[in-house]
Design an enzyme around this catalytic site. Structure first.
Site, PDB file in Angstrom:
ATOM      1  N   HIS A   1     -11.193   1.328  -9.144  1.00  0.00           N
ATOM      2  CA  HIS A   1     -10.685   2.386  -8.257  1.00  0.00           C
ATOM      3  C   HIS A   1      -9.258   2.789  -8.623  1.00  0.00           C
ATOM      4  O   HIS A   1      -8.975   3.949  -8.868  1.00  0.00           O
ATOM      5  CB  HIS A   1     -10.742   1.908  -6.797  1.00  0.00           C
ATOM      6  CG  HIS A   1      -9.709   2.541  -5.920  1.00  0.00           C
ATOM      7  ND1 HIS A   1      -9.785   3.850  -5.525  1.00  0.00           N
ATOM      8  CD2 HIS A   1      -8.558   2.058  -5.374  1.00  0.00           C
ATOM      9  CE1 HIS A   1      -8.728   4.148  -4.771  1.00  0.00           C
ATOM     10  NE2 HIS A   1      -7.973   3.074  -4.675  1.00  0.00           N
ATOM     11  N   PHE A   2      -8.336   1.806  -8.675  1.00  0.00           N
ATOM     12  CA  PHE A   2      -6.939   2.252  -8.782  1.00  0.00           C
ATOM     13  C   PHE A   2      -6.553   2.678 -10.195  1.00  0.00           C
ATOM     14  O   PHE A   2      -5.517   3.299 -10.366  1.00  0.00           O
ATOM     15  CB  PHE A   2      -5.958   1.247  -8.152  1.00  0.00           C
ATOM     16  CG  PHE A   2      -5.829  -0.089  -8.809  1.00  0.00           C
ATOM     17  CD1 PHE A   2      -5.303  -0.213 -10.081  1.00  0.00           C
ATOM     18  CD2 PHE A   2      -6.183  -1.246  -8.120  1.00  0.00           C
ATOM     19  CE1 PHE A   2      -5.147  -1.453 -10.664  1.00  0.00           C
ATOM     20  CE2 PHE A   2      -6.032  -2.490  -8.703  1.00  0.00           C
ATOM     21  CZ  PHE A   2      -5.517  -2.590  -9.978  1.00  0.00           C
ATOM     22  N   HIS A   3      -7.399   2.384 -11.189  1.00  0.00           N
ATOM     23  CA  HIS A   3      -7.109   2.972 -12.498  1.00  0.00           C
ATOM     24  C   HIS A   3      -7.378   4.477 -12.509  1.00  0.00           C
ATOM     25  O   HIS A   3      -6.876   5.177 -13.386  1.00  0.00           O
ATOM     26  CB  HIS A   3      -7.902   2.279 -13.607  1.00  0.00           C
ATOM     27  CG  HIS A   3      -7.254   1.013 -14.074  1.00  0.00           C
ATOM     28  ND1 HIS A   3      -7.324  -0.160 -13.373  1.00  0.00           N
ATOM     29  CD2 HIS A   3      -6.481   0.735 -15.169  1.00  0.00           C
ATOM     30  CE1 HIS A   3      -6.640  -1.103 -14.021  1.00  0.00           C
ATOM     31  NE2 HIS A   3      -6.121  -0.584 -15.102  1.00  0.00           N
TER      32      HIS A   3
ATOM     33  N   HIS B   1       0.801  -1.207   0.000  1.00  0.00           N
ATOM     34  CA  HIS B   1       0.000   0.000   0.000  1.00  0.00           C
ATOM     35  C   HIS B   1       0.846   1.276   0.000  1.00  0.00           C
ATOM     36  O   HIS B   1       0.595   2.150  -0.817  1.00  0.00           O
ATOM     37  CB  HIS B   1      -1.063   0.065   1.088  1.00  0.00           C
ATOM     38  CG  HIS B   1      -2.021   1.181   0.781  1.00  0.00           C
ATOM     39  ND1 HIS B   1      -2.981   1.082  -0.198  1.00  0.00           N
ATOM     40  CD2 HIS B   1      -2.065   2.454   1.189  1.00  0.00           C
ATOM     41  CE1 HIS B   1      -3.588   2.234  -0.345  1.00  0.00           C
ATOM     42  NE2 HIS B   1      -3.045   3.089   0.489  1.00  0.00           N
TER      43      HIS B   1
ATOM     44  N   TYR C   1       1.709   5.528  -2.582  1.00  0.00           N
ATOM     45  CA  TYR C   1       2.104   6.915  -2.280  1.00  0.00           C
ATOM     46  C   TYR C   1       3.448   7.239  -2.909  1.00  0.00           C
ATOM     47  O   TYR C   1       3.723   8.399  -3.220  1.00  0.00           O
ATOM     48  CB  TYR C   1       2.092   7.156  -0.768  1.00  0.00           C
ATOM     49  CG  TYR C   1       0.734   6.864  -0.189  1.00  0.00           C
ATOM     50  CD1 TYR C   1      -0.361   7.615  -0.602  1.00  0.00           C
ATOM     51  CD2 TYR C   1       0.520   5.821   0.681  1.00  0.00           C
ATOM     52  CE1 TYR C   1      -1.630   7.325  -0.146  1.00  0.00           C
ATOM     53  CE2 TYR C   1      -0.751   5.531   1.154  1.00  0.00           C
ATOM     54  CZ  TYR C   1      -1.824   6.284   0.732  1.00  0.00           C
ATOM     55  OH  TYR C   1      -3.071   5.987   1.173  1.00  0.00           O
TER      56      TYR C   1
ATOM     57  N   ARG D   1     -12.307  -9.424 -10.272  1.00  0.00           N
ATOM     58  CA  ARG D   1     -11.119  -8.927 -10.956  1.00  0.00           C
ATOM     59  C   ARG D   1     -10.245 -10.137 -11.319  1.00  0.00           C
ATOM     60  O   ARG D   1     -10.543 -11.253 -10.923  1.00  0.00           O
ATOM     61  CB  ARG D   1     -10.353  -7.957 -10.046  1.00  0.00           C
ATOM     62  CG  ARG D   1      -9.679  -8.653  -8.883  1.00  0.00           C
ATOM     63  CD  ARG D   1      -9.097  -7.700  -7.858  1.00  0.00           C
ATOM     64  NE  ARG D   1      -7.871  -7.060  -8.335  1.00  0.00           N
ATOM     65  CZ  ARG D   1      -6.951  -6.537  -7.504  1.00  0.00           C
ATOM     66  NH1 ARG D   1      -7.111  -6.593  -6.193  1.00  0.00           N
ATOM     67  NH2 ARG D   1      -5.880  -5.951  -7.975  1.00  0.00           N
ATOM     68  N   ARG D   2      -9.175  -9.904 -12.051  1.00  0.00           N
ATOM     69  CA  ARG D   2      -8.126 -10.892 -12.314  1.00  0.00           C
ATOM     70  C   ARG D   2      -8.681 -12.202 -12.862  1.00  0.00           C
ATOM     71  O   ARG D   2      -8.243 -13.275 -12.478  1.00  0.00           O
ATOM     72  CB  ARG D   2      -7.379 -11.211 -11.023  1.00  0.00           C
ATOM     73  CG  ARG D   2      -6.785 -10.022 -10.381  1.00  0.00           C
ATOM     74  CD  ARG D   2      -6.015 -10.397  -9.159  1.00  0.00           C
ATOM     75  NE  ARG D   2      -4.854  -9.529  -9.071  1.00  0.00           N
ATOM     76  CZ  ARG D   2      -3.967  -9.580  -8.114  1.00  0.00           C
ATOM     77  NH1 ARG D   2      -4.075 -10.454  -7.166  1.00  0.00           N
ATOM     78  NH2 ARG D   2      -2.955  -8.770  -8.102  1.00  0.00           N
TER      79      ARG D   2
END
Lengths: 149, 583
Positions: free
Chosen positions: B380-382, B219, B223, B444-445
């Site tokens: 979300h993370f795209h 995680h 950042y 996903r995946r």
């Protein structure tokens, strides 16, 4: 720090704290909690469905390459509407993910460990169980179905 | 500031090499959506298996592209901000480690020896070159920080004892301090668990411990991708909006960076909410810290909006009293000066707004049960790493290669179209993924085109069709946006030089500025970050290593449902059998 910054920061803090309080209330007040560390149930080698009482069941799901074993090799089971089921999960080989669609049951199956959540099947219908962690070439064909009638 | 010779080549290649690799990364992204929706109903296409392509997509886009580009960008930022030359030897060592490591891992992935996805969860195991390559890449990326930038910053401080370190350097240093700390757990996982298992030195592994160590890194790493973009938002964006633009507040920017340093690390368990074997009290504490790390992003949202407002109003004094109307005067599509960079930043900011909010949903403990490992998560993370991070990196890459090549950006119009097109594609794609995952449990995946979205399969789930279709539309638009971006990128790269090669950044001054000695004391904050990270990880690591795990597991490869050792033994006994399985 000017006035606008102070107001902005305070609002952000209140919002985040508000979210967190609601989450804790849902977990501890409404008992919608997530898996914890299980030390009293050992990982099992076979799936099993045990009836404890009317509409009270214990289900041991063994995830393996590439199917879900719900009951001595069966990939489908039937349950009556309104059943409360204590579901334990483990894996025979690699990491799998166990998601009973349309419920909050979403637990990783990791070899050597046991995951646990309680599910109540309130509506009749077919509940598909989907593996959502990559577990090899057969990952997209992991069979598992719970029929509630 | 002039650059030439080796340093010019190194920085230029640290920008060009990752973007060239992205051609493979984004190609496999487009392939993913086609497979998942059943447009391609196959295990593989052009010799690359679906899950192999997914591994390439993940590793190239978020491990290789980000790491090497961030080193190149940070090299340039620190060099220009401190006005001190970089050391050639140090830079060559870092460059060789990063490129060498990448090539090792790429060989393993392209030859099908490392189909383990970018999270490489054991007991699935890859060829040892994959792990060693990853270690070389991340260790190489630390070399410039320790042996080039820190000595330069110490020398700068000696020459300028009364000044605070420039904000760009401050943000970059926070980022690399974080990067150094988070590499420790993943290095332990790779060197003490995965590499010995892969080489056959040990027979078994504790998969839960490996996951916990991975997410201790996995995680905070988001950042590491994000903070260079934040540095650009704070120090460069105001000058893009207007030549007279200013950063609203320098101490607020530093406060945000310090909060990231403290709260980025004790949060990894929010990726393991649904994992067995870890006491959920610790998961709740990590959820609380994850809410804490949302705070510096909210501060950033405030400061960036305030800087935009200041910078617009200084150019348009008639808007002095407007509350919202000034938004209409941002340089959405203007070519003069640096304004052509604004579409990249603006598209990124819009996406990150969505990414931030959806991230809070992921972090919300029991709410995570609804979305965990569904298509919601990549949705979300795209919008974060494939949103703000990528857009700012694309913009800065184009800006820097023009400076380093001593030329002007070619095809600026196309360069300005591509981020808007990407924004549109990403909105469609991530919306489809998020809603399909959240409401319908689309995983996903998963090569869902073969089963779940195949009308001939007993697994057929027609309710997922619509989401899959929209994910294809969005994915293809993003692919086109990337192709459009490549035109100005290569045209600028290959254009003849007309000026000298330079590195320079349009750093904005601060509107509010004051000395903040407490915030600038990075040593103290680093110690605090380490203490908090260690304290928050001792109990879950104890659970994962001792309490929650009954026995260790043998290694597997993705093709066979029997342990690798057993497979190798049975092959030895029957030498005339099929292909020898080696890893």
């Amino acid at each position: 720090m000017d006035r606008a910054e102070k107001i902005g920061l305070t609002l952000a803090l209140i919002m985040l704290l508000g979210f967190f309080v609601l989450v804790v209330y849902a977990a501890k007040g409404l008992k919608i909690d997530i898996p914890t560390c299980i030390t009293d149930v050992e990982p099992f080698q076979q799936g099993k469905l045990i009836k404890h009482a009317d509409k009270r069941y214990e289900l041991h799901i063994l995830a393996k390459m590439w199917l879900f074993d719900f009951n001595e090799g069966a990939t489908q089971i039937k349950l009556p509407v309104g059943s409360v089921v204590d579901v334990y999960v483990t894996s025979k080989d690699v990491v799998h993910g166990v998601h009973i669609n349309d419920t909050n049951f979403n637990v990783m199956a990791i070899p050597g460990t046991v995951g646990y959540l309680r599910v109540k099947f309130e509506k009749p219908g077919v509940y598909h169980v989907v593996c959502h962690e990559f577990c090899g070439v057969g990952h997209h064909a992991m069979e598992g179905k719970i029929v509630v009638e | 500031m002039r650059v030439e010779g080796a340093i010019r080549f190194i920085i230029l290649s640290e920008i060009v090499f990752p973007i060239v690799l992205l051609i493979f990364g984004i190609y496999h992204g487009v392939m993913q959506v086609l497979y998942r929706a059943g447009f391609i109903k196959a295990e593989s296409f052009l010799g690359i298996d679906y899950y192999q392509g997914l591994t390439l997509h993940g590793v190239i886009n978020v491990i290789v592209f980000t790491t090497i580009f961030i080193v190149g960008f940070s090299n340039a930022l620190v060099m220009y901000a401190l006005k001190k030359p970089l050391r050639e030897k140090v830079q060559w060592i870092a460059w060789a480690m990063m490129i060498g490591g990448t090539l090792m891992a790429a060989w393993a992935m392209f030859t099908g020896r490392a189909t383990v996805l970018y999270t490489f969860y054991p007991p699935l195991i890859a060829h040892w070159t994959f792990y060693l390559g990853a270690v070389l890449l991340v260790l190489g990326s630390l070399v410039p920080f320790f042996f080039d930038w820190i000595p330069n910053a110490i020398a700068w401080k000696r020459e300028n004892p009364d000044q605070k370190i420039p904000l760009a350097v401050f943000g970059t240093f926070v980022n690399f301090i974080l990067w150094t700390i988070m590499i420790v757990p993943v290095a332990v996982e790779i060197l003490f668990q995965l590499l010995p298992l892969s080489l056959g030195l040990v027979d078994e592994i504790n998969p839960l411990l490996a996951r916990t160590l991975f997410w201790f890194f996995g995680h905070p790493v988001v950042y590491f991708w994000l903070l260079p973009a934040y540095v650009a938002l704070y120090t460069i964006l105001p000058k893009i909006v207007s030549e007279k633009g200013k950063l609203y507040s320098d101490p607020a920017a530093r406060l945000a960076f310090v909060l990231f340093l403290i709260f980025s690390l004790p949060v990894g368990l929010h990726h393991q909410f649904t994992d067995p074997g870890i006491t959920n009290t610790w998961k709740l504490i990590h959820a609380l810290f994850t809410f804490g790390v949302a705070l510096p992003s909210m501060i950033t949202a405030f400061t960036v909006a305030a800087s935009l407002e200041y910078s617009v109003k200084v150019e348009h004094p008639e808007l002095k009293d407007s509350k919202f109307y000034w938004w209409a005067f941002l340089p959405y599509f203007k070519m003069e000066g640096l304004k052509w960079l604004f579409p990249f930043f603006f598209s990124g900011l819009i996406l990150f707004f969505i990414g931030g909010i959806t991230g809070i949903i992921n972090a919300s403990y029991n709410v995570n049960l609804v979305v965990h490992n569904t298509a919601y998560v990549p949705g979300h993370f795209h919008t974060t790493v494939g949103g703000l991070v990528l857009m700012v990196f694309f913009g800065m890459a184009l800006y820097m290669i023009a400076k380093l090549k001593g030329t002007d950006v070619k095809f600026k119009g196309l360069a300005m179209i591509s981020p808007y097109l990407w924004l549109a594609g990403q909105m469609i794609f991530s919306n489809a993924m998020m809603i399909g995952g959240l409401l319908e449990g689309w995983p996903r995946r998963t090569n869902s085109g073969l089963t779940y979205l195949n009308p001939d399969s007993p697994f057929y789930r027609p309710d997922w069709e619509g989401y899959a279709l929209f994910s294809v539309i969005g994915g293809v638009i993003m692919g086109i946006a990337f192709l459009i971006y490549l035109v100005p990128f290569f045209a600028t790269l290959l254009a003849p030089s007309t000026k000298e090669s330079t590195i320079e950044f349009p750093f904005a001054e601060a509107y509010h500025d004051e000395p903040a000695p407490l915030l600038n004391n990075l040593r103290t904050w680093t110690v605090a970050a380490i203490v908090l990270a260690v304290l928050s990880y001792i109990p879950p690591l104890y659970d994962a290593a001792v309490r929650g795990v009954f026995f260790k597991s043998p290694a597997y490869i993705e093709k066979f449902p029997v342990p690798l050792k057993q497979l190798q033994q049975s092959k030895k006994e029957e030498p005339s059998g099929q292909e020898v399985v080696r890893r």
